[in-house]
Design a protein around this motif. Structure first.
Motif: not given
Length: 211
Positions: A163-186
């Motif tokens: 679980k995570t609480a509060g506001d979070n700024t999404l920041k992809p770790q580009v050096e690990e080849d992550i180019t996108e992050i998203k939240w989705l309903k299950p």
């Protein structure tokens, strides 16, 4: 899996089990499935080769000596221990990353002296920027085998629901080849399930059952 282990070689599944369930019986109807009933040590080595190097699509090792053959299987690889998780925010959404052309869950290798829950939370933070994390459940382990720099590795990943609480700024770790992050309903995971790894589908299936 119950009564055994499921190891992924890319999209291929290698089972070491003491019990044939409906899913495994269905696999035996395919011409591409290797089935070994009550194996010997040589069968482990040969089936690893066949699942990795041939057109075989699955392998099933059926044995009443589950721990013996699991340990024999593991002895053929260099082990890697990792941890990660399915993170849920206050809106009931789950966190996904896009890496190397596939949707994935945040995870990573365990540091020396680090316990697995701490590893999972650290990796989520590093790969996505999401913090204020708490472990809410155990989602079990997955295994996958891969080649890197001339060696054959077996990665064991421990998964947690978080679980995570509060506001979070999404920041992809580009050096690990992550180019996108998203939240989705299950209940809106079709995009993920159509383009992800079998091990991730396994984790999500377990998490959906608990939701």
């Amino acid at each position: 899996m119950d009564n055994g282990y499921c190891i992924y070689f890319g999209e291929k599944a290698y089972y070491i089990t003491s019990h044939m369930n409906e899913k495994l019986y269905a696999l035996t109807t395919w011409g591409g499935t290797i089935l070994v009933n009550q194996p010997n040590a040589g069968a482990i080595i040969s089936t690893i080769h066949d699942i990795d190097k041939t057109d075989a699509e699955a392998a099933i090792i059926l044995t009443n000596k589950l721990d013996y053959y699991w340990n024999l299987f593991c002895d053929q690889f260099t082990p890697i221990i990792a941890a990660g998780g399915v993170v849920e925010n206050e809106n009931g959404e789950w966190l996904f990353i896009y890496r190397r052309g596939k949707w994935d869950l945040p995870k990573g290798k365990q540091d020396d002296g680090e316990d697995l829950p701490t590893c999972a939370q650290r990796e989520v933070k590093e790969e996505t920027g999401v913090g204020q994390l708490s472990i809410s459940g155990d989602l079990g382990k997955t295994w996958h085998a891969y080649h890197e720099k001339g060696r054959f590795y077996l990665k064991e990943t421990q998964w947690y629901s978080m679980k995570t609480a509060g506001d979070n700024t999404l920041k992809p770790q580009v050096e690990e080849d992550i180019t996108e992050i998203k939240w989705l309903k299950p209940d809106n995971l079709n995009e993920i399930l159509e383009n992800t790894y079998p091990s991730i589908k396994q984790v999500l299936k377990k998490c959906l059952k608990k939701a």
